[in-house]
Design an enzyme around this catalytic site. Structure first.
Site, PDB file in Angstrom:
ATOM      1  N   ASP A  24      40.509  48.565  32.977  1.00 41.71           N
ATOM      2  CA  ASP A  24      41.051  47.437  32.192  1.00 41.71           C
ATOM      3  C   ASP A  24      42.464  47.714  31.683  1.00 41.71           C
ATOM      4  OD1 ASP A  24      38.531  45.474  31.681  1.00 41.71           O
ATOM      5  OD2 ASP A  24      37.874  47.560  31.695  1.00 41.71           O
ATOM      6  N   HIS A 135      39.355  39.550  35.757  1.00 38.11           N
ATOM      7  CA  HIS A 135      40.693  38.989  35.562  1.00 38.11           C
ATOM      8  C   HIS A 135      41.491  38.956  36.859  1.00 38.11           C
ATOM      9  CE1 HIS A 135      41.301  38.327  31.169  1.00 38.11           C
ATOM     10  NE2 HIS A 135      40.206  39.061  31.115  1.00 38.11           N
ATOM     11  N   HIS A 221      32.170  46.653  37.207  1.00 38.98           N
ATOM     12  CA  HIS A 221      32.927  45.877  36.215  1.00 38.98           C
ATOM     13  C   HIS A 221      32.068  44.686  35.790  1.00 38.98           C
ATOM     14  CE1 HIS A 221      36.935  44.829  34.442  1.00 38.98           C
ATOM     15  NE2 HIS A 221      36.375  43.626  34.402  1.00 38.98           N
ATOM     16  N   HIS A 249      35.117  46.648  32.296  1.00 40.12           N
ATOM     17  CA  HIS A 249      34.973  45.325  31.687  1.00 40.12           C
ATOM     18  C   HIS A 249      34.793  45.379  30.170  1.00 40.12           C
ATOM     19  CE1 HIS A 249      34.338  41.068  31.376  1.00 40.12           C
ATOM     20  NE2 HIS A 249      33.136  41.212  30.877  1.00 40.12           N
ATOM     21  N   HIS A 251      35.665  46.562  26.640  1.00 40.26           N
ATOM     22  CA  HIS A 251      36.939  47.086  26.152  1.00 40.26           C
ATOM     23  C   HIS A 251      36.797  48.168  25.088  1.00 40.26           C
ATOM     24  CE1 HIS A 251      40.033  43.893  27.618  1.00 40.26           C
ATOM     25  NE2 HIS A 251      39.133  44.174  28.547  1.00 40.26           N
TER      26      HIS A 251
END
Length: 644
Positions: A24, A135, A221, A249, A251
């Site tokens: 990430d 993302h 993820h 994924h 955070h």
């Protein structure tokens, strides 16, 4: 695990395979947007990660998805990423790991089906392997940013699934000395779909048969935290032959490997390298890891990132502190003064301790203070604090949030709405143990905003307008529904304020709430008005064109009559604050001379544009021209019928 916590560590350096693990990165997050004085946070930290790779002479870098923040990153973001990869990943250093898998199988989705450091046209000194995240998900069958990175030869892109009905994951077999690593990768897939595939036993990690002693790593993820019954991957259901799972994924940094009961593997969750939301889990110190594997043993050296922007998340429970106050002072003012003092003398000092001394670290910090309160009288306007700390924090407008503790079973609870998720669950009356499947979003919104403590969370926008826009968006695919209803109700409120004698922000705010209450009492009339707003798609085009041709100092306001006629009024954009500058209005309403002149001049200077707009509508053209000639000294009105 880290050397502090794990005894199963490599001891023979000749057999050690060093892997830098990170997830990430979110390159491009808020790039070219104002977050304090620096918008290069993601690139600064990514460069630090690559520098760590060079410093520790890792055999390769393993990324767990979301290298980019946007599915379609800008060309500038792509170029800056390529520049950094070229700077640190190209060079004459010898690669000591062997690639034993069939590249045509591992890279079947790639244009060039080879591992980059074996490509004779490239001079790779530090390989990078990566899956994609949500993302940078190209979506099924499409080409995405990671495909571009693969074509550039700077990233080995693996784990891209090509079948939504059955997933087979072959491993990348990497060898160094007598150490063999089987690396499995699964790029992001919808959590509900993946959960169904796992339940149906349709996710298969293929084990190598001819390598008996292989260290198995799985990088994925997905949601690790339970959001709904089937909207996450339970950490206990992964294949038991795995040794280590690198979880992307999520955070929150939990990089120290955690042993999972009833399995035989550990999970390491590096977390994000920058904060992309102002939630509590993002405020934990950011780390990456140097994973060292020797045969079946491993350890992770945790490296704290020194270029991350300081971020402090704190909770202030007003129930647990004594607020000093003066006899004649309102409670909200006393709370404001207490919070101001707390931020200045406590939180800013804590933020100063997060400065690493690295010259590239942004110094303007992120600060989030969640205030738990019981009474609305304790609330104050956060804008006051934002104005004071606008030069001291990077997020002054989002620095303070108020939350009411949630109650459970009539008893006080320490639970509270956390930045939307819990509050949304409250709106929808969601309860895992006692679900009401008949509950709709619209009824949940209406019930939630009817509560006294939530009533003032909507002032200009009404819940009826919000629900009607939601219906239009879901049922009719009207992507402009929310914008239209917000614009309409803002204009309606402005028109009402023009009839009122208000001269302070407090009086304006009170009058807006009074006007909101009147509209709530007239629900049927408002619903008919909402229908009129959306009934004729021509109205949107007309209003958009009128806003285009009018002078920039004038805005178009609209009123809907019962016969379907829409009346557009051109008024100056600046709202008058007091009644002192107004002319005699007759019945309490009129237009001051200065405002009248501005509106008249604006209409006359754009006369030709308006005539061109109305040339196909003879009746309306006549009306419009008459309005322009007259200057509209009273109401600046021109009429366009709904039958047009």
């Amino acid at each position: 695990m880290s050397s502090k916590a794990h005894a199963n560590q490599p001891s023979n350096e000749d057999e050690e395979m060093k892997i830098l693990i990170a997830t990430d990165i979110h390159l491009g997050y808020q790039y070219n947007k104002k977050r304090g004085i620096d918008s290069d946070d993601s690139f600064t930290t990514f460069e630090e990660i690559l520098q760590y790779g060079r410093q520790y002479e890792v055999d390769f870098i393993l990324l767990g998805g979301d290298l980019f923040h946007d599915t379609r990153p800008s060309q500038t973001v792509l170029i800056k990423c390529l520049e950094l990869l070229r700077k640190y990943c190209l060079g004459p250093r010898e690669i000591k790991i062997e690639f034993l898998s069939d590249p045509n199988v591992i890279f079947q989705h790639c244009t060039y089906k080879t591992v980059n450091y074996e490509d004779p046209n490239l001079n790779i000194c530090m390989p990078v392997f990566s899956i994609h995240g949500n993302h940078d998900d190209p979506s099924f069958g499409a080409i995405g940013s990671m495909d571009l990175m693969s074509v550039s030869g700077l990233i080995n892109y693996f784990g891209k699934w090509t079948d939504v009905t059955h997933i087979e994951i072959p491993p990348l077999i990497l060898k160094k000395g007598e150490t063999h690593v089987a690396l499995y990768g699964l790029s992001y897939i919808n959590d509900q779909r993946l959960s169904r595939l796992i339940r149906d036993d349709k996710v298969n990690l293929l084990q190598p048969k001819d390598i008996p002693e292989c260290f198995n790593i799985f990088v994925l993820h997905q949601n690790r935290i339970k959001h709904n019954q089937f909207e996450y991957v339970p950490q206990t259901i992964l294949p038991k032959f795995l040794n280590l799972v690198i979880w992307g994924h999520e955070h929150e940094c939990r990089i120290t490997p955690e042993y999972v009961d009833d399995t035989h593997y550990y999970i390491s969750q590096p977390g994000s390298s920058i904060a992309t939301s102002l939630c509590e889990s993002e405020a934990t110190p950011k780390h990456i890891g140097i994973l060292t594997v020797s045969k079946k043993q491993f350890k992770i050296k945790e490296l704290k990132l020194e270029t991350v922007r300081p971020f402090l998340f704190d909770n202030l429970d007003l129930r647990e502190v004594e607020i000093p106050s003066k006899p004649s002072e309102e409670l909200s003012i006393s709370v404001y003064n207490f919070v101001d003092d707390y931020i200045e003398n406590v939180l800013m000092s804590k933020l100063a301790t997060q400065l690493s001394g690295n010259s590239k670290q942004p110094t303007l910090p992120l600060l989030r203070l969640r205030i738990l309160y019981n009474s609305d009288k304790e609330m104050f306007d956060p804008i006051k604090l934002a104005q004071k700390y606008c030069d001291e924090v990077a997020n002054p407008m989002e620095m303070v949030i108020f939350r009411k503790p949630l109650s459970s079973g009539g008893k006080a609870s320490t639970l509270y709405a956390d930045d939307g998720y819990d509050e949304m669950a409250q709106i929808l009356s969601y309860d895992d143990e006692n679900r009401d499947w008949k509950t709709t979003v619209q009824s949940g919104l209406k019930k939630y905003f009817s509560l006294e403590e939530n009533k003032d969370k909507l002032t200009v926008l009404t819940v009826n307008g919000l629900n009607e826009a939601l219906n239009r968006f879901v049922d009719g695919g009207d992507t402009d529904a929310f914008k239209d209803i917000v614009s309409h109700q803002m204009n309606k409120t402005i028109v009402h304020l023009e009839t009122c004698e208000v001269d302070t922000s407090e009086s304006i705010h009170d009058e807006i709430k009074n006007f909101r209450d009147k509209r709530l009492e007239q629900e049927e009339e408002e619903m008919e008005e909402m229908q009129a707003v959306f009934c004729n798609p021509k109205n949107k085009r007309i209003e958009k064109k009128l806003n285009t041709v009018l002078d920039e100092n004038v805005t178009v306001l609209s009123d809907h009559d019962e016969d379907g006629t829409i009346t557009y009024r051109a008024v100056p954009k600046k709202v008058r604050g007091t009644g002192k500058s107004r002319g005699s209005r007759g019945g309490g309403r009129g237009r001051g001379k200065t405002s009248e002149k501005k509106s008249s001049d604006a209409l006359n200077t754009s006369q030709s544009a308006k005539i061109q707009l109305a040339k196909k509508r003879k009746q309306d053209q006549t009306t419009l021209q008459e309005c322009m000639r007259s200057g509209q000294s009273e109401n600046d009105v021109f009429v366009i019928s709904d039958s047009d």
